[in-house]
Design a protein around this motif. Structure first.
Motif, mmCIF file in Angstrom:
data_model
loop_
_atom_site.group_PDB
_atom_site.id
_atom_site.type_symbol
_atom_site.label_atom_id
_atom_site.label_comp_id
_atom_site.label_asym_id
_atom_site.label_seq_id
_atom_site.Cartn_x
_atom_site.Cartn_y
_atom_site.Cartn_z
ATOM 1 N N ALA A 150 0.848 -1.189 0.000
ATOM 2 C CA ALA A 150 0.000 0.000 0.000
ATOM 3 C C ALA A 150 0.885 1.241 0.000
ATOM 4 C CB ALA A 150 -0.922 0.012 1.217
ATOM 5 N N GLU A 151 0.491 2.244 -0.769
ATOM 6 C CA GLU A 151 1.270 3.475 -0.863
ATOM 7 C C GLU A 151 0.354 4.692 -0.814
ATOM 8 O OE1 GLU A 151 3.861 3.649 -4.216
ATOM 9 O OE2 GLU A 151 4.543 1.574 -4.002
ATOM 10 N N ALA A 152 0.837 5.729 -0.170
ATOM 11 C CA ALA A 152 0.221 7.063 -0.208
ATOM 12 C C ALA A 152 -1.269 7.041 0.112
ATOM 13 C CB ALA A 152 0.467 7.707 -1.567
ATOM 14 N N ILE A 153 -1.603 6.543 1.311
ATOM 15 C CA ILE A 153 -2.994 6.532 1.769
ATOM 16 C C ILE A 153 -3.074 7.331 3.067
ATOM 17 C CG2 ILE A 153 -4.940 5.113 2.524
ATOM 18 C CD1 ILE A 153 -3.775 2.821 0.888
ATOM 19 N N ASP A 154 -4.030 8.221 3.162
ATOM 20 C CA ASP A 154 -4.197 9.049 4.358
ATOM 21 C C ASP A 154 -5.327 8.486 5.216
ATOM 22 O OD1 ASP A 154 -4.336 10.942 6.308
ATOM 23 O OD2 ASP A 154 -4.813 12.633 4.980
ATOM 24 N N LEU A 155 -4.964 7.887 6.345
ATOM 25 C CA LEU A 155 -5.941 7.345 7.292
ATOM 26 C C LEU A 155 -5.928 8.137 8.594
ATOM 27 C CD1 LEU A 155 -5.147 3.535 6.781
ATOM 28 C CD2 LEU A 155 -7.020 4.834 5.762
ATOM 29 N N SER A 156 -5.331 9.307 8.578
ATOM 30 C CA SER A 156 -5.116 10.076 9.805
ATOM 31 C C SER A 156 -6.437 10.411 10.499
ATOM 32 C CB SER A 156 -4.357 11.368 9.489
ATOM 33 O OG SER A 156 -5.043 12.137 8.523
ATOM 34 N N GLY A 157 -6.387 10.345 11.825
ATOM 35 C CA GLY A 157 -7.527 10.737 12.647
ATOM 36 C C GLY A 157 -8.633 9.704 12.760
ATOM 37 N N ARG A 158 -8.489 8.552 12.146
ATOM 38 C CA ARG A 158 -9.551 7.547 12.194
ATOM 39 C C ARG A 158 -9.489 6.727 13.482
ATOM 40 N NH1 ARG A 158 -11.216 5.011 6.415
ATOM 41 N NH2 ARG A 158 -10.720 6.773 5.053
ATOM 42 N N LYS A 159 -10.615 6.143 13.835
ATOM 43 C CA LYS A 159 -10.690 5.192 14.935
ATOM 44 C C LYS A 159 -10.997 3.827 14.349
ATOM 45 C CE LYS A 159 -12.070 8.361 18.631
ATOM 46 N NZ LYS A 159 -13.040 8.628 19.725
ATOM 47 N N LEU A 160 -10.064 2.892 14.528
ATOM 48 C CA LEU A 160 -10.185 1.574 13.935
ATOM 49 C C LEU A 160 -10.238 0.509 15.031
ATOM 50 C CD1 LEU A 160 -7.470 1.982 11.152
ATOM 51 C CD2 LEU A 160 -9.912 2.481 10.991
ATOM 52 N N GLU A 161 -11.114 -0.451 14.861
ATOM 53 C CA GLU A 161 -11.200 -1.545 15.833
ATOM 54 C C GLU A 161 -10.000 -2.475 15.725
ATOM 55 O OE1 GLU A 161 -13.221 -2.202 18.404
ATOM 56 O OE2 GLU A 161 -14.014 -0.201 18.033
ATOM 57 N N GLY A 162 -9.551 -2.740 14.503
ATOM 58 C CA GLY A 162 -8.427 -3.650 14.337
ATOM 59 C C GLY A 162 -7.719 -3.446 13.012
ATOM 60 N N LEU A 163 -6.432 -3.788 12.990
ATOM 61 C CA LEU A 163 -5.626 -3.691 11.776
ATOM 62 C C LEU A 163 -4.623 -4.840 11.820
ATOM 63 C CD1 LEU A 163 -5.346 -1.763 9.329
ATOM 64 C CD2 LEU A 163 -3.481 -0.652 10.565
ATOM 65 N N LYS A 164 -4.683 -5.733 10.802
ATOM 66 C CA LYS A 164 -3.837 -6.931 10.807
ATOM 67 C C LYS A 164 -3.172 -7.071 9.441
ATOM 68 C CE LYS A 164 -7.101 -9.212 13.937
ATOM 69 N NZ LYS A 164 -8.013 -10.382 14.133
#
Length: 225
Positions: free
Chosen positions: A48-62
């Motif tokens: 993955a490249e150049a993705i803005d996920l800033s400020g998010r609330k995520l339950e999980g990331l694997k």
């Protein structure tokens, strides 16, 4: 009180970190894959490249066997973060809150980790290289056989962390707090430790240079004549 740290030569450093098992060819993430990723699904062999996920609330990331480049997780709150055999390049995790952060054979390269909160993280064989990790919080975490190379770690919180076998090479540790940390076989010979916070019982088994031993003696209140 007896000292338990030991002074060794730089030539005696033996790397112990296991390298990540990364795929020779990885598939770029599609919009569907990104949705699956943000939904907590495990993604493997991806890039993955150049993705803005800033400020998010995520339950999980694997993620497994994957490469992330220029991804922003700045100010994110992630409740369960699991990385295995992952490389992060120029990613931004500044001021993020990362709960349940498990990392095994992971590399952070040129990443921004300023103010990152990784309380009670479980890291094994992690490399942090050319990163800005000032004010990061690793308190009560386990960071075993990890390497910090050419990284800014000023004012970082390592209180009560297990740093067994960690190696600090050209690392700036000024004013970092190691109170209550387990430092057996932690190698500080390549670090600037001026102003660190540490107790006499915390340095048991730590590896330092003779000059650093003198600095620690001063911090611990000894008068050497």
């Amino acid at each position: 009180m007896r000292y338990a740290f030991c002074a060794m030569k730089r030539s005696e450093i033996i790397p112990t970190r296991s390298l990540p098992d990364l795929p020779h060819k990885s598939e770029p993430l599609s919009n569907v894959s990104i949705d699956l990723l943000l939904g907590g699904s495990v993604l493997e062999d991806s890039r993955a490249e150049a993705i803005d996920l800033s400020g998010r609330k995520l339950e999980g990331l694997k993620l497994r066997s994957s490469v992330l480049e220029r991804i922003s997780f700045a100010q994110c709150e992630i409740r369960s973060l699991q990385l295995r055999d992952v490389r992060l390049v120029k990613c931004d995790l500044s001021n993020s809150v990362l709960l349940g952060f498990e990392a095994r054979r992971v590399e952070f390269l040129e990443c921004r980790l300023t103010g990152m909160k990784a309380f009670e993280c479980k890291w094994q064989d992690v490399l942090v290289e050319h990163c800005d990790a000032r004010y990061a919080q690793f308190n009560s975490g386990a960071l075993r056989a990890c390497e910090f190379q050419s990284t800014q770690l000023q004012d970082t919180d390592f209180r009560a962390a297990d740093l067994k076998g960690a190696v600090f090479t050209r690392a700036m540790l000024n004013r970092a707090d190691f109170s209550g940390a387990k430092l057996r076989k932690a190698d500080f010979r390549g670090a600037d430790i001026e102003g660190i916070v540490v107790r006499a019982e915390d340095v048991a088994g730590a590896i330092v240079t003779p000059a650093q031993a003198m600095e620690l003696s001063r911090l611990l209140g000894l008068v050497i004549k």
